[in-house]
Design an enzyme around this catalytic site. Structure first.
Site, PDB file in Angstrom:
ATOM      1  N   LYS A  94       0.857  -1.172   0.000  1.00  0.00           N
ATOM      2  CA  LYS A  94       0.000   0.000   0.000  1.00  0.00           C
ATOM      3  C   LYS A  94       0.901   1.232   0.000  1.00  0.00           C
ATOM      4  O   LYS A  94       1.862   1.305   0.784  1.00  0.00           O
ATOM      5  CB  LYS A  94      -0.864  -0.006   1.266  1.00  0.00           C
ATOM      6  CG  LYS A  94      -1.866  -1.151   1.302  1.00  0.00           C
ATOM      7  CD  LYS A  94      -3.040  -0.867   0.374  1.00  0.00           C
ATOM      8  CE  LYS A  94      -4.200  -1.808   0.649  1.00  0.00           C
ATOM      9  NZ  LYS A  94      -5.337  -1.525  -0.242  1.00  0.00           N
ATOM     10  N   LYS A 112     -13.792  -7.246  -7.654  1.00  0.00           N
ATOM     11  CA  LYS A 112     -14.248  -7.717  -6.347  1.00  0.00           C
ATOM     12  C   LYS A 112     -15.755  -7.877  -6.462  1.00  0.00           C
ATOM     13  O   LYS A 112     -16.449  -6.892  -6.772  1.00  0.00           O
ATOM     14  CB  LYS A 112     -13.963  -6.678  -5.254  1.00  0.00           C
ATOM     15  CG  LYS A 112     -12.499  -6.443  -4.973  1.00  0.00           C
ATOM     16  CD  LYS A 112     -12.328  -5.368  -3.906  1.00  0.00           C
ATOM     17  CE  LYS A 112     -10.846  -5.067  -3.688  1.00  0.00           C
ATOM     18  NZ  LYS A 112     -10.643  -3.931  -2.778  1.00  0.00           N
TER      19      LYS A 112
HETATM   20  O1  LIG Z   1      -5.832  -8.978   1.511  1.00  0.00           O
HETATM   21  C1  LIG Z   1      -6.954  -8.527   1.261  1.00  0.00           C
HETATM   22  O2  LIG Z   1      -7.996  -9.162   1.514  1.00  0.00           O
HETATM   23  C2  LIG Z   1      -7.169  -7.222   0.570  1.00  0.00           C
HETATM   24  C3  LIG Z   1      -6.276  -6.091   0.806  1.00  0.00           C
HETATM   25  C4  LIG Z   1      -6.616  -4.785   0.173  1.00  0.00           C
HETATM   26  O3  LIG Z   1      -5.786  -4.312  -0.537  1.00  0.00           O
HETATM   27  C5  LIG Z   1      -7.840  -4.066   0.538  1.00  0.00           C
HETATM   28  C6  LIG Z   1      -8.403  -4.302   1.765  1.00  0.00           C
HETATM   29  C7  LIG Z   1      -9.507  -3.619   2.184  1.00  0.00           C
HETATM   30  C8  LIG Z   1     -10.078  -2.668   1.367  1.00  0.00           C
HETATM   31  C9  LIG Z   1      -9.528  -2.394   0.136  1.00  0.00           C
HETATM   32  C10 LIG Z   1      -8.430  -3.111  -0.311  1.00  0.00           C
HETATM   33  C11 LIG Z   1      -7.952  -2.802  -1.706  1.00  0.00           C
HETATM   34  O4  LIG Z   1      -7.687  -3.676  -2.518  1.00  0.00           O
HETATM   35  O5  LIG Z   1      -7.890  -1.631  -2.032  1.00  0.00           O
HETATM   36 MG   LIG Z   2      -7.297  -1.676  -4.076  1.00  0.00          MG
END
Ligand SMILES: O=C(O)CCC(=O)c1ccccc1C(=O)O
Ligand SMILES: [Mg+2]
Length: 369
Positions: A164, A263
């Site tokens: 991130k 997603k």
């Molecule tokens: O490991 C995971 O389940 C997801 C990790 C992740 O990047 C994410 C987690 C929560 C909300 C948004 C995101 C994203 O993909 O932006």
């Molecule tokens: Mg993302």
């Protein structure tokens, strides 16, 4: 023809093994609503609301989803004759958005439908792969800690690594990670933390050979993403911007991205996910399955979805043990050397563990036809 006779909403909360940080929000205790549908023969299907407790990722929350499910969406589906899960889109069409609430029912209906056909969810969706490759997300922390985490995930065999980033922590960490892991399949997720004014900063990331940068700009700005993609070499992947197959069409037409993260929760379910997958396939835009720090129920669903052919990049589908002491499914989901087998059992292909649900449950709401 299936008919839903009862819906049980299991509102649960589980503490993550360690807190998860991104540029826009963090998660310590993960609340979820697990949706259990029962049909006229007593067969069950499971889905999950992947909204968070607060609206930091999208506008939905667990509380808004509960309201919409209980007061609108569940009354809409009870006793309806449903021949195929795709019919749900028509049923839900009077009600706008609230995709994570809709997706929880969509997922449960797909599970139930596949079980009734005695086929795996993967098969019901048209998936062909018998195993999928697994990637992992490293939340924000100190550079030292992130490097150590990457090291241990490399040892576990994960196939794609996502960190991130934000304007406060980007070039420095990527540079550091690249020093230790020069050829790692690495990407960065910015969760909309930049604007077009940061183009020079984002251009600097080109030197690090990232697989992609995920959602650098605002969720509603596919025009600026197109301008940014013109200016940088790193492929842009869109996450928050893609809510419908029509959003995907526009983004592809404008050149706003070269890759899309799907997603099911964000797009309202597996039916819409499949449509986005198919459109991207036609346009040679690779897709991968995103994650929502979810339980084994959506994880199992994600594995089935990722068995479709155009999911050609490893998704954020890591082992249950990454986040959970005990997952709500059995067997636990486990990536071995970065590979997860696609279950060939009927439906999701995993047993739902009622003891774990009971242990973590905040409330249980039963709605009957
Ligand atoms: O490991 C995971 O389940 C997801 C990790 C992740 O990047 C994410 C987690 C929560 C909300 C948004 C995101 C994203 O993909 O932006
Ligand atoms: Mg993302």
């Amino acid at each position: 023809m299936l008919k839903i006779k009862q819906v049980t909403l299991h509102h649960i909360t589980q503490r993550l093994k360690s807190p998860f940080y991104s540029s826009i929000g963090h998660v310590i205790d993960r609340e979820s609503i697990l949706v259990e549908l029962t049909d006229q023969e007593g067969q069950t299907g499971w889905g999950e609301v992947v909204a968070f407790s607060t609206p930091w990722y999208t506008e939905e929350t667990i509380t808004t989803a509960f309201h919409l499910l209980k007061d609108l969406f569940i009354p809409l589906i009870l006793n309806q004759s449903i021949a195929h899960p795709e019919e749900l889109q028509q049923l839900f069409s009077p009600y706008k958005r609230n995709n994570m609430a809709k997706a929880s029912i969509d997922g449960a209906i797909w599970d139930l439908y596949a079980k009734r056909q005695n086929v795996s969810l993967s098969h019901a969706l048209g998936g062909k792969k018998t195993k999928i490759e697994s990637g992992v997300v490293i939340g924000m922390s100190s550079i030292k800690e992130m490097s150590e985490q990457i090291r241990s995930y490399v040892d576990e065999g994960y196939k794609r690594f996502k960190v991130k980033i934000s304007p406060k922590q980007d070039i420095s960490i990527i540079e550091e990670i690249r020093r230790d892991f020069p050829t790692l399949p690495l990407m960065a997720d910015a969760n909309s933390s930049y604007t077009l004014a940061d183009v020079h900063r984002l251009k600097e990331l080109d030197q690090f050979n990232l697989m992609m940068i995920e959602q650098p700009l605002a969720a509603d700005d596919i025009i600026d993403h197109a301008k940014l993609q013109e200016a940088i070499n790193t492929p842009i992947c869109l996450d928050e911007s893609i809510i419908t197959v029509d959003d995907a069409r526009k983004a592809i037409e404008l050149g706003s991205c070269q890759i899309i993260n799907i997603k099911a929760g964000r797009v309202g379910g597996l039916t819409e996910s499949k449509k986005i997958h198919d459109l991207c396939f036609q346009h040679k835009i690779p897709v991968w399955c995103g994650g929502m720090i979810e339980t084994g129920i959506s994880r199992a669903q994600n594995i089935a979805l990722a068995s479709l052919p155009n999911f050609s990049i490893p998704g954020d589908i890591s082992s249950s043990s990454k986040y959970w002491e005990e997952d709500v499914v059995s067997p636990e989901i486990k990536a071995v050397s970065g590979v997860i087998p696609v279950s060939q059992k009927p439906g999701l292909g995993y047993e739902v563990k009622s003891d774990i649900i009971n242990k973590n449950r905040l409330s249980k709401t039963v709605i009957k036809a």
